[in-house]
Design a protein around this motif. Structure first.
Motif, PDB file in Angstrom:
ATOM      1  N   TRP A 163      51.518   3.991  27.829  1.00  0.00           N
ATOM      2  CA  TRP A 163      51.203   5.382  28.149  1.00  0.00           C
ATOM      3  C   TRP A 163      51.976   6.318  27.217  1.00  0.00           C
ATOM      4  N   ALA A 164      53.262   6.046  27.041  1.00  0.00           N
ATOM      5  CA  ALA A 164      54.101   6.897  26.195  1.00  0.00           C
ATOM      6  C   ALA A 164      53.660   6.840  24.736  1.00  0.00           C
ATOM      7  N   GLN A 165      53.423   5.653  24.230  1.00  0.00           N
ATOM      8  CA  GLN A 165      53.061   5.513  22.825  1.00  0.00           C
ATOM      9  C   GLN A 165      51.701   6.130  22.528  1.00  0.00           C
ATOM     10  N   ALA A 166      50.798   6.086  23.488  1.00  0.00           N
ATOM     11  CA  ALA A 166      49.486   6.701  23.300  1.00  0.00           C
ATOM     12  C   ALA A 166      49.583   8.215  23.166  1.00  0.00           C
ATOM     13  N   ARG A 167      50.695   8.782  23.603  1.00  0.00           N
ATOM     14  CA  ARG A 167      50.907  10.227  23.526  1.00  0.00           C
ATOM     15  C   ARG A 167      51.963  10.592  22.491  1.00  0.00           C
ATOM     16  N   GLY A 168      52.249   9.674  21.594  1.00  0.00           N
ATOM     17  CA  GLY A 168      53.160   9.938  20.495  1.00  0.00           C
ATOM     18  C   GLY A 168      54.627   9.950  20.878  1.00  0.00           C
ATOM     19  N   GLN A 169      54.961   9.429  22.045  1.00  0.00           N
ATOM     20  CA  GLN A 169      56.349   9.381  22.474  1.00  0.00           C
ATOM     21  C   GLN A 169      56.965   8.014  22.161  1.00  0.00           C
ATOM     22  N   ASN A 170      58.285   7.971  22.120  1.00  0.00           N
ATOM     23  CA  ASN A 170      58.990   6.708  21.984  1.00  0.00           C
ATOM     24  C   ASN A 170      58.889   5.924  23.288  1.00  0.00           C
ATOM     25  N   PRO A 171      59.135   4.633  23.252  1.00  0.00           N
ATOM     26  CA  PRO A 171      59.143   3.854  24.494  1.00  0.00           C
ATOM     27  C   PRO A 171      60.173   4.420  25.479  1.00  0.00           C
ATOM     28  N   PRO A 172      59.938   4.295  26.767  1.00  0.00           N
ATOM     29  CA  PRO A 172      60.896   4.797  27.755  1.00  0.00           C
ATOM     30  C   PRO A 172      62.242   4.106  27.622  1.00  0.00           C
ATOM     31  N   VAL A 173      63.279   4.826  28.018  1.00  0.00           N
ATOM     32  CA  VAL A 173      64.640   4.301  27.976  1.00  0.00           C
ATOM     33  C   VAL A 173      65.079   3.991  29.407  1.00  0.00           C
ATOM     34  N   ALA A 192      64.450   5.210  34.607  1.00  0.00           N
ATOM     35  CA  ALA A 192      63.525   5.167  33.474  1.00  0.00           C
ATOM     36  C   ALA A 192      63.283   6.599  33.030  1.00  0.00           C
ATOM     37  N   ARG A 193      63.402   6.867  31.719  1.00  0.00           N
ATOM     38  CA  ARG A 193      63.261   8.239  31.218  1.00  0.00           C
ATOM     39  C   ARG A 193      62.374   8.258  29.978  1.00  0.00           C
ATOM     40  N   LEU A 194      61.492   9.272  29.928  1.00  0.00           N
ATOM     41  CA  LEU A 194      60.610   9.478  28.789  1.00  0.00           C
ATOM     42  C   LEU A 194      61.175  10.532  27.838  1.00  0.00           C
ATOM     43  N   ASP A 195      60.621  10.589  26.622  1.00  0.00           N
ATOM     44  CA  ASP A 195      61.050  11.578  25.632  1.00  0.00           C
ATOM     45  C   ASP A 195      60.955  13.006  26.159  1.00  0.00           C
ATOM     46  N   ASP A 196      59.935  13.267  26.992  1.00  0.00           N
ATOM     47  CA  ASP A 196      59.713  14.642  27.463  1.00  0.00           C
ATOM     48  C   ASP A 196      60.632  15.023  28.617  1.00  0.00           C
ATOM     49  N   GLY A 197      61.557  14.123  28.997  1.00  0.00           N
ATOM     50  CA  GLY A 197      62.543  14.438  30.025  1.00  0.00           C
ATOM     51  C   GLY A 197      62.180  13.966  31.417  1.00  0.00           C
ATOM     52  N   ARG A 198      60.942  13.594  31.624  1.00  0.00           N
ATOM     53  CA  ARG A 198      60.568  13.112  32.952  1.00  0.00           C
ATOM     54  C   ARG A 198      61.213  11.748  33.215  1.00  0.00           C
ATOM     55  N   GLU A 216      57.325   1.819  37.668  1.00  0.00           N
ATOM     56  CA  GLU A 216      56.201   2.058  38.577  1.00  0.00           C
ATOM     57  C   GLU A 216      56.215   3.488  39.092  1.00  0.00           C
ATOM     58  N   GLU A 217      57.397   3.943  39.510  1.00  0.00           N
ATOM     59  CA  GLU A 217      57.537   5.293  40.053  1.00  0.00           C
ATOM     60  C   GLU A 217      57.211   6.337  38.994  1.00  0.00           C
ATOM     61  N   LEU A 218      57.745   6.143  37.787  1.00  0.00           N
ATOM     62  CA  LEU A 218      57.519   7.124  36.736  1.00  0.00           C
ATOM     63  C   LEU A 218      56.065   7.119  36.274  1.00  0.00           C
ATOM     64  N   LEU A 219      55.460   5.943  36.180  1.00  0.00           N
ATOM     65  CA  LEU A 219      54.068   5.858  35.775  1.00  0.00           C
ATOM     66  C   LEU A 219      53.163   6.533  36.792  1.00  0.00           C
ATOM     67  N   ALA A 220      53.439   6.307  38.074  1.00  0.00           N
ATOM     68  CA  ALA A 220      52.643   6.960  39.118  1.00  0.00           C
ATOM     69  C   ALA A 220      52.791   8.476  39.035  1.00  0.00           C
ATOM     70  N   ARG A 221      53.994   8.941  38.714  1.00  0.00           N
ATOM     71  CA  ARG A 221      54.254  10.370  38.644  1.00  0.00           C
ATOM     72  C   ARG A 221      53.503  11.016  37.476  1.00  0.00           C
ATOM     73  N   VAL A 222      53.585  10.409  36.287  1.00  0.00           N
ATOM     74  CA  VAL A 222      52.935  11.044  35.127  1.00  0.00           C
ATOM     75  C   VAL A 222      51.430  10.951  35.227  1.00  0.00           C
ATOM     76  N   GLU A 223      50.917   9.878  35.822  1.00  0.00           N
ATOM     77  CA  GLU A 223      49.465   9.766  35.965  1.00  0.00           C
ATOM     78  C   GLU A 223      48.941  10.751  37.002  1.00  0.00           C
ATOM     79  N   ALA A 224      49.750  11.057  37.999  1.00  0.00           N
ATOM     80  CA  ALA A 224      49.347  12.040  39.020  1.00  0.00           C
ATOM     81  C   ALA A 224      49.322  13.452  38.466  1.00  0.00           C
TER      82      ALA A 224
END
Length: 226
Positions: A163-173, A192-198, A216-224
């Motif tokens: 999901w992150a790479q498809a949007r030009g972000q680095n892999p989650p940390v 788990a943290r994404l480049d955009d701070g979420r 799982e929690e972060l993926l559900a959040r960004v997809e919502a």
């Protein structure tokens, strides 16, 4: 050697009558028990038998899936955590032969010990009665997990990274936040943290499982938030 009462009960829950009870005793004997017998060799064999049975079942369950779809489903079903869950479902832990140190440290509930024992039990059934009996055991115990794997083929960490790479972000940390509970039953808190701070947190009995829950929690959040 005669089966103990707890081992006999375990055999009943497994649904297999052992012609050679020594195989079950070996499968349920942890290396911490001093002696010439432990379940490590059976674990090695059982892992391979399990992989073959699950691979065969996945092909039968989905006749059109490609290798790239089937491989993650296989990994999900044969990983140590899943083996431990299956072992717990038939209370294998109650029948384990453990050394004193493992017993005092909560070994009957440890994911690694339960997963290893489950693989060893599969090998014991295979050696006792052949591949058909081992296949029947696995299909009976894994049951609905095989059918559900079609919708759970990718683990959450992989899905979040894609999901992150498809949007030009680095892999989650993933960052370790805390370790709670006693030494014999730790609980890990991971973020788990994404480049955009979420970010999102996950809590589980192992770091790997906690990372999965955080993903799982972060993926559900960004997809919502689409």
């Amino acid at each position: 050697m005669k089966l103990s009462q707890t081992m006999a009960a375990a055999a009943e829950r497994l649904g297999h009558r052992f012609g050679n009870p020594d195989l079950l005793i070996e499968a349920l004997t942890h290396p911490s028990v001093m002696g010439r017998m432990d379940n490590q060799r059976l674990e090695f064999l059982g892992d391979r038998v399990l992989g073959l049975v699950i691979a065969e079942a996945l092909l039968a369950e989905d006749s059109v899936a490609e290798e790239g779809e089937l491989a993650p489903r296989l990994n999900l079903l044969v990983r140590k955590e899943t083996c431990a869950e299956v072992a717990a479902s038939v209370d294998i832990g109650a029948a384990l032969r453990l050394g004193r140190s493992e017993m005092l440290s909560g070994g009957r509930r440890k994911t690694a010990l339960l997963g290893d024992a489950m693989e060893a039990v599969i090998a014991a059934v295979y050696l006792d009665a052949g591949f058909d009996a081992a296949r029947a055991l696995v299909l009976r115990l894994w049951g609905e997990r095989i059918a559900r794997a079609r919708g759970q083929g990718r683990d959450a960490k992989t899905a979040l990274q894609e999901w992150a790479q498809a949007r030009g972000q680095n892999p989650p940390v993933y960052a370790d936040i805390a370790r709670e509970g006693p030494d014999h039953a730790p609980v890990f808190l991971v973020e788990a943290r994404l480049d955009d701070g979420r970010a999102a947190e996950g809590r589980a009995a192992s770091k790997r499982a906690a990372q999965q829950k955080a993903a799982e929690e972060l993926l559900a959040r960004v997809e919502a938030e689409k």
